[in-house]
Scaffold this active site. Structure first.
Site, PDB file in Angstrom:
ATOM      1  CG  PHE A 233      -1.788  -1.191   1.382  1.00  0.00           C
ATOM      2  CD1 PHE A 233      -2.983  -1.329   0.674  1.00  0.00           C
ATOM      3  CD2 PHE A 233      -1.405  -2.212   2.241  1.00  0.00           C
ATOM      4  CE1 PHE A 233      -3.779  -2.462   0.841  1.00  0.00           C
ATOM      5  CE2 PHE A 233      -2.192  -3.347   2.405  1.00  0.00           C
ATOM      6  CZ  PHE A 233      -3.383  -3.473   1.710  1.00  0.00           C
ATOM      7  CB  ALA A 281      -2.054  -5.294  -0.893  1.00  0.00           C
ATOM      8  CG  ASP A 301       0.200   3.313   5.608  1.00  0.00           C
ATOM      9  OD1 ASP A 301      -0.764   3.317   6.407  1.00  0.00           O
ATOM     10  OD2 ASP A 301       0.665   4.369   5.119  1.00  0.00           O
ATOM     11  CB  CYS A 341      -5.240   5.564   8.897  1.00  0.00           C
ATOM     12  SG  CYS A 341      -5.877   4.855   7.382  1.00  0.00           S
TER      13      CYS A 341
HETATM   14  N1  SAH Z   1       1.804   4.240   2.651  1.00  0.00           N
HETATM   15  C1  SAH Z   1       1.337   5.370   1.882  1.00  0.00           C
HETATM   16  C2  SAH Z   1      -0.124   5.674   2.116  1.00  0.00           C
HETATM   17  C3  SAH Z   1      -1.049   4.536   1.795  1.00  0.00           C
HETATM   18  S1  SAH Z   1      -2.692   5.040   1.507  1.00  0.00           S
HETATM   19  C4  SAH Z   1       2.175   6.598   2.245  1.00  0.00           C
HETATM   20  O1  SAH Z   1       2.822   6.596   3.294  1.00  0.00           O
HETATM   21  O2  SAH Z   1       2.204   7.531   1.469  1.00  0.00           O
HETATM   22  C5  SAH Z   1      -3.439   3.557   1.016  1.00  0.00           C
HETATM   23  C6  SAH Z   1      -3.087   3.095  -0.375  1.00  0.00           C
HETATM   24  O3  SAH Z   1      -3.646   1.810  -0.533  1.00  0.00           O
HETATM   25  C7  SAH Z   1      -3.627   3.920  -1.525  1.00  0.00           C
HETATM   26  O4  SAH Z   1      -2.560   4.355  -2.324  1.00  0.00           O
HETATM   27  C8  SAH Z   1      -4.524   2.944  -2.320  1.00  0.00           C
HETATM   28  O5  SAH Z   1      -4.376   3.092  -3.732  1.00  0.00           O
HETATM   29  C9  SAH Z   1      -3.991   1.624  -1.891  1.00  0.00           C
HETATM   30  N2  SAH Z   1      -4.896   0.467  -1.933  1.00  0.00           N
HETATM   31  C10 SAH Z   1      -6.185   0.397  -1.517  1.00  0.00           C
HETATM   32  N3  SAH Z   1      -6.649  -0.865  -1.632  1.00  0.00           N
HETATM   33  C11 SAH Z   1      -5.622  -1.620  -2.123  1.00  0.00           C
HETATM   34  C12 SAH Z   1      -5.469  -3.001  -2.428  1.00  0.00           C
HETATM   35  N4  SAH Z   1      -6.469  -3.881  -2.240  1.00  0.00           N
HETATM   36  N5  SAH Z   1      -4.277  -3.424  -2.892  1.00  0.00           N
HETATM   37  C13 SAH Z   1      -3.266  -2.566  -3.064  1.00  0.00           C
HETATM   38  N6  SAH Z   1      -3.357  -1.246  -2.781  1.00  0.00           N
HETATM   39  C14 SAH Z   1      -4.512  -0.784  -2.325  1.00  0.00           C
END
Ligand code: SAH
Length: 398
Positions: A233, A281, A301, A341
């Site tokens: 993520f 993910a 995250d 979060c």
């Molecule tokens: N770690 C990042 C913030 C993550 S925000 C930082 O520090 O900047 C959460 C992220 O999860 C988003 O970019 C979103 O696109 C992604 N996301 C949401 N569901 C997901 C999934 N099932 N698999 C992969 N990524 C996902």
């Protein structure tokens, strides 16, 4: 004879709250729900004098005619000049950051209730400020101009952009607006966190920005990170770019291609080679775990899984699946940085989930640090809702 404070406040509409509402206010909580107030004929966004069920003054609040949260307290005293109070509170918020924020030119300048300005968020990205209005009272022309002029005096930005949350504006019955610059002409810039550079674009194409609440956790994570790292993520590369300084190889995973495109530009800006993978993910971790892949450092995250109290259980199951797989995939001596979060998942519930995953993984798991959001996202002692981010750093020894 009316008591003196009530007489002074009589220029404002008065709202009487229930016993339960008054108890909340006395305990230092600024929110009172619709079911605890009677507010007939009060204008949307009005400044109101608040009384308890017996008519005793409790202070001054901002009223919303359409939110579930009918009033947000802004003072236990009498307020007659809201723009003046807003100016003072913005100045105080700027001073607070001067005292607490270091190693960055990107941070949250104003965080709503936590800075006693309910419904106002201001972020600074180097020389560009971005703000968001989430309540009726903060949207009045008088307040907007007081806030913008104070921010300009205090921080001298090249530009100020408004970031509109259309859904919240609709819920608050506010007229639609479009995101974009409201002052100045500079829409793009570069900002730095802990020596790592990032792109910021307030206006064009893929919106960029950052999870500023993780800034101190990036630095903490990179102090433990080593070997081969996987940032799950990863969004625009916040953790991945920080890990690159101490790891031999970094892979970032996200389901959003536009986010990964910006992540790649950020890597180039820092002269780093990072592998970016567009994937779900959950699927990727499952495949990697069954394929016997191993890492020395893993960051998890995910987005907020629990959007309300109702889906806490499902959220915790999701967290556990991710954490269990990550623990199993770590080499001995590995580091797991695991975040949530979701305000609705408490720190205690999150730690309990980590314990269950640890037991199921049959690994030796020790907690190195229990962390929260960066200090520019203050936590009010009387308002549990202001503490939402959990970031736990874990050692998986054997
Ligand atoms: N770690 C990042 C913030 C993550 S925000 C930082 O520090 O900047 C959460 C992220 O999860 C988003 O970019 C979103 O696109 C992604 N996301 C949401 N569901 C997901 C999934 N099932 N698999 C992969 N990524 C996902």
């Amino acid at each position: 004879m009316a008591p003196k404070s009530a007489a002074v406040a009589s220029t404002l509409s008065t709202i009487r709250v229930s016993r339960r509402g008054a108890q909340r206010v006395r305990a230092g909580h600024p929110w009172i729900y619709q079911s605890d107030v009677s507010a007939h004929g009060v204008a949307p966004g009005a400044l109101v004098a608040v009384q308890d069920e017996r008519g005793k003054p409790l202070g001054t609040a901002l009223y919303s005619s359409s939110s579930q949260i009918a009033i947000r307290m802004i003072s236990t005293g009498v307020v007659n000049d809201l723009p003046r109070l807003a100016r003072k509170r913005v100045e105080d918020a700027v001073r607070y950051r001067e005292k607490l924020v270091s190693n960055t030119d990107a941070y949250r300048v104003v965080f709503s209730e936590a800075d006693f300005l309910p419904g106002l968020i201001v972020d600074r990205y180097n020389d560009i400020l971005s703000f968001q209005v989430l309540t009726q009272a903060m949207d009045s022309e008088a307040i907007r101009s007081a806030i913008l002029s104070t921010l300009t005096d205090q921080l001298r930005p090249a530009a100020i952009a408004e970031r509109v949350d259309a859904r919240v504006r609709e819920l608050e019955s506010l007229p639609a607006r479009t995101s974009g610059l409201v002052q100045g002409e500079k829409g793009r810039t570069e900002f730095t966190m802990n020596g790592v550079r990032f792109l910021y674009d307030a206006v064009e194409g893929q919106k960029t920005g950052a999870f500023l609440d993780q800034r101190e956790n990036y630095a903490a994570a990179s102090a433990y990170a080593h070997g081969e790292a996987l940032d799950v993520f990863c969004y625009q590369g916040g953790f991945a770019l920080h890990l690159a300084g101490s790891c031999s190889g970094v892979t970032g995973v996200d389901s959003s291609r536009p986010a990964l495109e910006v992540a790649d530009q950020n890597a180039a800006l820092n002269g780093r080679e990072i592998e970016w993978i567009e994937a779900n993910a959950f699927d990727l971790l499952k495949d990697y775990a069954s394929g016997g892949r191993q890492y020395d450092t893993i960051v998890l995250d995910p987005p907020a899984f629990a959007k309300s109290k109702r889906n806490v259980e499902t959220a915790v199951r999701g967290y556990k699946e991710l954490n269990l797989r990550a623990m199993k995939m770590l080499r001995p001596g590995g580091t797991l940085v695991t975040c949530s979060c979701s305000y609705h998942v408490s720190e205690a519930e999150f730690l309990a989930m980590i314990g269950e995953a640890a037991a199921d993984s049959r690994r030796q798991v020790r907690i190195l640090e229990k962390r929260g959001q960066s200090k520019d996202h203050p936590v009010l002692a009387t308002v549990p809702e202001t503490a939402y981010l959990k970031c736990v750093i874990i050692d998986v020894s054997v």
